[in-house]
Structures are given as structure tokens and as C-alpha cells.
Design a protein around this motif. Structure first.
Motif, PDB file in Angstrom:
ATOM      1  N   VAL A  43       0.857  -1.186   0.000  1.00 14.66           N
ATOM      2  CA  VAL A  43       0.000   0.000   0.000  1.00 14.66           C
ATOM      3  C   VAL A  43       0.892   1.235   0.000  1.00 14.66           C
ATOM      4  O   VAL A  43       1.723   1.407   0.893  1.00 14.66           O
ATOM      5  CB  VAL A  43      -0.940   0.027   1.217  1.00 14.66           C
ATOM      6  N   VAL A  44       0.731   2.066  -1.009  1.00 17.04           N
ATOM      7  CA  VAL A  44       1.535   3.289  -1.120  1.00 17.04           C
ATOM      8  C   VAL A  44       0.673   4.458  -0.664  1.00 17.04           C
ATOM      9  O   VAL A  44      -0.250   4.883  -1.365  1.00 17.04           O
ATOM     10  CB  VAL A  44       2.035   3.499  -2.560  1.00 17.04           C
ATOM     11  N   ASN A  45       0.969   4.952   0.531  1.00 16.42           N
ATOM     12  CA  ASN A  45       0.256   6.098   1.080  1.00 16.42           C
ATOM     13  C   ASN A  45       0.800   7.365   0.434  1.00 16.42           C
ATOM     14  O   ASN A  45       1.898   7.815   0.731  1.00 16.42           O
ATOM     15  CB  ASN A  45       0.438   6.140   2.602  1.00 16.42           C
ATOM     16  N   GLN A  55      -5.389   4.142   9.712  1.00 16.12           N
ATOM     17  CA  GLN A  55      -6.228   3.007   9.349  1.00 16.12           C
ATOM     18  C   GLN A  55      -5.377   1.873   8.775  1.00 16.12           C
ATOM     19  O   GLN A  55      -5.622   0.690   9.060  1.00 16.12           O
ATOM     20  CB  GLN A  55      -7.277   3.429   8.319  1.00 16.12           C
ATOM     21  N   LEU A  56      -4.371   2.216   7.994  1.00 16.31           N
ATOM     22  CA  LEU A  56      -3.493   1.200   7.433  1.00 16.31           C
ATOM     23  C   LEU A  56      -2.720   0.480   8.536  1.00 16.31           C
ATOM     24  O   LEU A  56      -2.563  -0.746   8.495  1.00 16.31           O
ATOM     25  CB  LEU A  56      -2.510   1.847   6.454  1.00 16.31           C
ATOM     26  N   LYS A  57      -2.253   1.222   9.503  1.00 12.88           N
ATOM     27  CA  LYS A  57      -1.490   0.605  10.592  1.00 12.88           C
ATOM     28  C   LYS A  57      -2.360  -0.347  11.401  1.00 12.88           C
ATOM     29  O   LYS A  57      -1.885  -1.383  11.889  1.00 12.88           O
ATOM     30  CB  LYS A  57      -0.890   1.690  11.488  1.00 12.88           C
ATOM     31  N   LYS A  58      -3.645  -0.033  11.531  1.00 14.78           N
ATOM     32  CA  LYS A  58      -4.566  -0.944  12.226  1.00 14.78           C
ATOM     33  C   LYS A  58      -4.736  -2.249  11.458  1.00 14.78           C
ATOM     34  O   LYS A  58      -5.036  -3.296  12.039  1.00 14.78           O
ATOM     35  CB  LYS A  58      -5.929  -0.271  12.395  1.00 14.78           C
ATOM     36  N   ASN A  59      -4.560  -2.173  10.133  1.00 16.74           N
ATOM     37  CA  ASN A  59      -4.718  -3.356   9.290  1.00 16.74           C
ATOM     38  C   ASN A  59      -3.416  -4.102   9.053  1.00 16.74           C
ATOM     39  O   ASN A  59      -3.403  -5.101   8.326  1.00 16.74           O
ATOM     40  CB  ASN A  59      -5.317  -2.954   7.940  1.00 16.74           C
ATOM     41  N   ILE A  67       3.623  -1.093   4.016  1.00 14.46           N
ATOM     42  CA  ILE A  67       3.127   0.275   3.910  1.00 14.46           C
ATOM     43  C   ILE A  67       4.288   1.183   3.517  1.00 14.46           C
ATOM     44  O   ILE A  67       5.304   1.238   4.205  1.00 14.46           O
ATOM     45  CB  ILE A  67       2.502   0.763   5.231  1.00 14.46           C
ATOM     46  N   ILE A  68       4.125   1.873   2.403  1.00 14.25           N
ATOM     47  CA  ILE A  68       5.132   2.834   1.941  1.00 14.25           C
ATOM     48  C   ILE A  68       4.491   4.215   1.945  1.00 14.25           C
ATOM     49  O   ILE A  68       3.445   4.418   1.319  1.00 14.25           O
ATOM     50  CB  ILE A  68       5.612   2.498   0.522  1.00 14.25           C
ATOM     51  N   SER A  69       5.085   5.168   2.638  1.00 16.34           N
ATOM     52  CA  SER A  69       4.566   6.532   2.657  1.00 16.34           C
ATOM     53  C   SER A  69       5.479   7.443   1.855  1.00 16.34           C
ATOM     54  O   SER A  69       6.710   7.346   1.929  1.00 16.34           O
ATOM     55  CB  SER A  69       4.448   7.047   4.100  1.00 16.34           C
ATOM     56  N   GLN A  70       4.865   8.318   1.066  1.00 17.72           N
ATOM     57  CA  GLN A  70       5.622   9.265   0.246  1.00 17.72           C
ATOM     58  C   GLN A  70       4.866  10.588   0.174  1.00 17.72           C
ATOM     59  O   GLN A  70       3.696  10.665   0.538  1.00 17.72           O
ATOM     60  CB  GLN A  70       5.801   8.705  -1.166  1.00 17.72           C
ATOM     61  N   LYS A  71       5.555  11.628  -0.291  1.00 16.50           N
ATOM     62  CA  LYS A  71       4.883  12.887  -0.563  1.00 16.50           C
ATOM     63  C   LYS A  71       3.907  12.682  -1.712  1.00 16.50           C
ATOM     64  O   LYS A  71       4.117  11.843  -2.577  1.00 16.50           O
ATOM     65  CB  LYS A  71       5.895  13.972  -0.938  1.00 16.50           C
ATOM     66  N   ASN A  72       2.842  13.472  -1.706  1.00 19.46           N
ATOM     67  CA  ASN A  72       1.824  13.309  -2.736  1.00 19.46           C
ATOM     68  C   ASN A  72       2.420  13.508  -4.126  1.00 19.46           C
ATOM     69  O   ASN A  72       2.997  14.548  -4.431  1.00 19.46           O
ATOM     70  CB  ASN A  72       0.676  14.293  -2.516  1.00 19.46           C
ATOM     71  N   VAL A  81       5.666   3.214  -7.781  1.00 22.23           N
ATOM     72  CA  VAL A  81       6.462   2.919  -6.586  1.00 22.23           C
ATOM     73  C   VAL A  81       6.130   1.521  -6.076  1.00 22.23           C
ATOM     74  O   VAL A  81       7.021   0.732  -5.726  1.00 22.23           O
ATOM     75  CB  VAL A  81       6.215   3.975  -5.493  1.00 22.23           C
ATOM     76  N   GLY A  82       4.841   1.196  -6.039  1.00 21.84           N
ATOM     77  CA  GLY A  82       4.430  -0.127  -5.587  1.00 21.84           C
ATOM     78  C   GLY A  82       4.954  -1.233  -6.491  1.00 21.84           C
ATOM     79  O   GLY A  82       5.435  -2.278  -6.021  1.00 21.84           O
ATOM     80  N   MET A  83       4.887  -1.011  -7.812  1.00 25.56           N
ATOM     81  CA  MET A  83       5.360  -2.032  -8.751  1.00 25.56           C
ATOM     82  C   MET A  83       6.873  -2.189  -8.686  1.00 25.56           C
ATOM     83  O   MET A  83       7.401  -3.286  -8.864  1.00 25.56           O
ATOM     84  CB  MET A  83       4.899  -1.691 -10.167  1.00 25.56           C
TER      85      MET A  83
END
Length: 272
Positions: A43-45, A55-59, A67-72, A81-83
Motif C-alpha cells: 500500500v503506497v500512502n 487506518q493502514l497501521k490498524k490493518n 506500507i510505503i509513505s511518500q509525498k503526494n 512505486v508499488g510495482m
């Protein structure tokens, strides 16, 4: 031969300000009848400003969740990024407001293992058969670039394809904000064996029709995106000038029909 087997599929989910839907999306992936086929859920946030990340952390309940977080940077960059991170032999896409039916992976795994020449497979997002002009698509069908110029198939969250596609031709055009999916799919269809299966495997956008929500609801931008796709395909030598003209004129016709329907819908809503 690349079979669908345990731990062979990487699922890529771009997520932006989807706190109300993301948990249901993750559950629909996690509760697949063939969950063992899934190696990782990436999941790329994409710079969410609401409670999507919490919500992602709860899952984050098993070692398959990444879980990957990046600037919009937009949905195309998030998918890329996910691929890029994916390690499975296959990549499956799922958007952050679409729900996989619980046998989605099982159905597609059976098809892919029976037909080892398929590089890319899409399914139906509706109970109704998809049509091309007056013909219903009711069986497994190989599609080509010419076909896709006149009919957009499949809906993104139904897709599964070999990771080698991303490795060999790259991912989405990150500068494109509308109709980016069909732009990528057109390119894939030119180089690889591209198939569509009529079984419904996804509930699209909480049951809304394609184009009623998200970026695709901007009819003008979507229209411009389609036209730019055809122009790029022609300039790259993937379609003829005649096909480019026909596809562009057909898209213009569809655009005016969409505008008419949208205006009629507004009128009807006002009357009620």
C-alpha cells in the motif's frame, strides 16, 4: 512458465485520503479464498492528510502487509512505486475504493494456469456483460491495441499481469493525471498477450458506475487524456493514422454523449 502459486502475487494499492474505504479494501484482499497465492500487499500512502495512515497501521496484521509513505505525487507515481517494490512473479492492482470479490484471485489463478500464454488478464467490474459496439463479451477474449482504442477494458482493479511487463516497458506515465490507465494498457497490449475474462471479480467504487467518482468524474480532463493517449500511440508507431483519426472521432462522439447524459441527470435531480 510462470504459474500462479503460493506467494506469487504482489498486490499494489495506491492510497490517498481514503480513510473511509481503505480498511474494507484491505479486508477484501486478505479474505481471498486463495490468499496463499498473495505474497505481499503493498500500500503506497500518497501523502494522505486524513487518517488513512492510521487506518493502514490498524490493518497491518501479518507479514504480507507493506506500507510505503511518500509525498503526494499522484496515483500513477504511487502505482509505479508499488510495482518497483514488488517481488512476486505477478502484479495485481487494486484501487483504494474498490472491493475484490472473495474469489477474485482464485478465478484468475485458474484461468492463468490453464492458459500459460497470457501475460495480462483483466476481468469484469459489473454484473452485466461488457459490450463492444453491439457485441457482448461473454468468454475469455484476447484483445489487441485496435480494440482498446474503441473500448476501455478492463477496469484497473481487475488487472493481474506478469511483473516482467513493468520490468521491460516501465510503468505509468507520471505526468498524466487522467485516463492514465488506458494509456498504460494500450502500451501493454501492443507488446504482450492481453486478455479479458467476463467474470465479475470487483465491486467498483462502492457500487458506483465508472466515471461517477474520483478523477474520472472530470469529463473534460478524461476526454483530453483519451485523445492524448491516441496521439502518443500514433506518434510511437503503435497505431496507424487512420486508426488514430477513427479513435479520436469516436472519442469525441462519446464525450458529447457523456456531457448530454450528465446534463440530463442534473435536470432530473433538480426536478426531484
Amino acid at each position: 512458465m510462470e504459474m500462479i502459486k503460493d506467494n506469487s502475487i504482489s498486490v499494489v494499492v495506491p492510497a490517498f485520503n481514503c480513510q473511509d474505504t481503505i480498511s474494507r479494501v484491505i479486508d477484501s484482499i486478505r479474505y481471498q479464498t486463495k490468499y496463499s497465492y498473495i505474497k505481499e500487499i503493498i500500500v503506497v500512502n500518497d501523502g494522505s492528510t486524513d487518517n488513512t495512515l492510521s487506518q493502514l497501521k490498524k490493518n497491518d496484521l501479518d507479514d504480507k502487509m507493506v506500507i510505503i509513505s511518500q509525498k503526494n505525487g499522484g496515483v500513477s507515481k504511487a502505482r509505479n512505486v508499488g510495482m518497483e517494490y514488488a517481488t512476486g512473479e505477478w502484479i495485481a492492482l487494486c484501487d483504494s475504493d474498490d472491493i475484490w470479490l472473495n474469489n477474485k484471485i482464485e478465478i484468475q489463478g485458474q484461468i492463468l494456469n490453464m492458459h500459460d500464454d497470457i501475460d495480462f488478464l483483466g476481468g469484469n467490474h459489473s454484473e452485466n456483460a461488457q459490450k463492444i459496439f453491439f457485441f457482448d463479451l461473454k468468454k475469455l477474449t484476447k484483445l489487441n491495441t485496435l480494440f482498446l482504442c474503441f473500448k476501455v477494458l478492463p477496469q484497473t482493479s481487475t488487472c493481474i499481469f506478469k511483473r516482467k511487463i513493468y520490468e521491460q516497458i516501465g510503468g505509468y506515465d507520471e505526468s498524466q493525471t487522467h485516463a492514465e490507465d488506458i494509456g498504460y494498457f494500450l502500451k501493454i497490449s501492443h507488446f504482450y498477450k492481453y486478455y479479458y475474462s467476463p467474470e465479475q471479480v470487483v465491486i467498483y467504487g462502492d457500487g458506483k458506475k465508472v466515471g461517477e467518482n474520483g478523477l474520472s468524474s472530470n469529463l473534460k480532463k478524461m476526454h483530453e487524456g483519451f485523445l492524448n493517449n491516441y496521439k502518443r500511440m500514433y506518434k510511437s508507431g503503435y497505431i496507424s493514422y487512420f486508426t488514430y483519426l477513427c479513435a479520436s472521432h469516436y472519442e469525441n462522439l462519446k464525450y458529447y454523449v457523456r456531457l448530454y447524459r450528465k446534463n440530463e441527470s442534473k435536470k432530473n435531480n433538480c426536478l426531484h
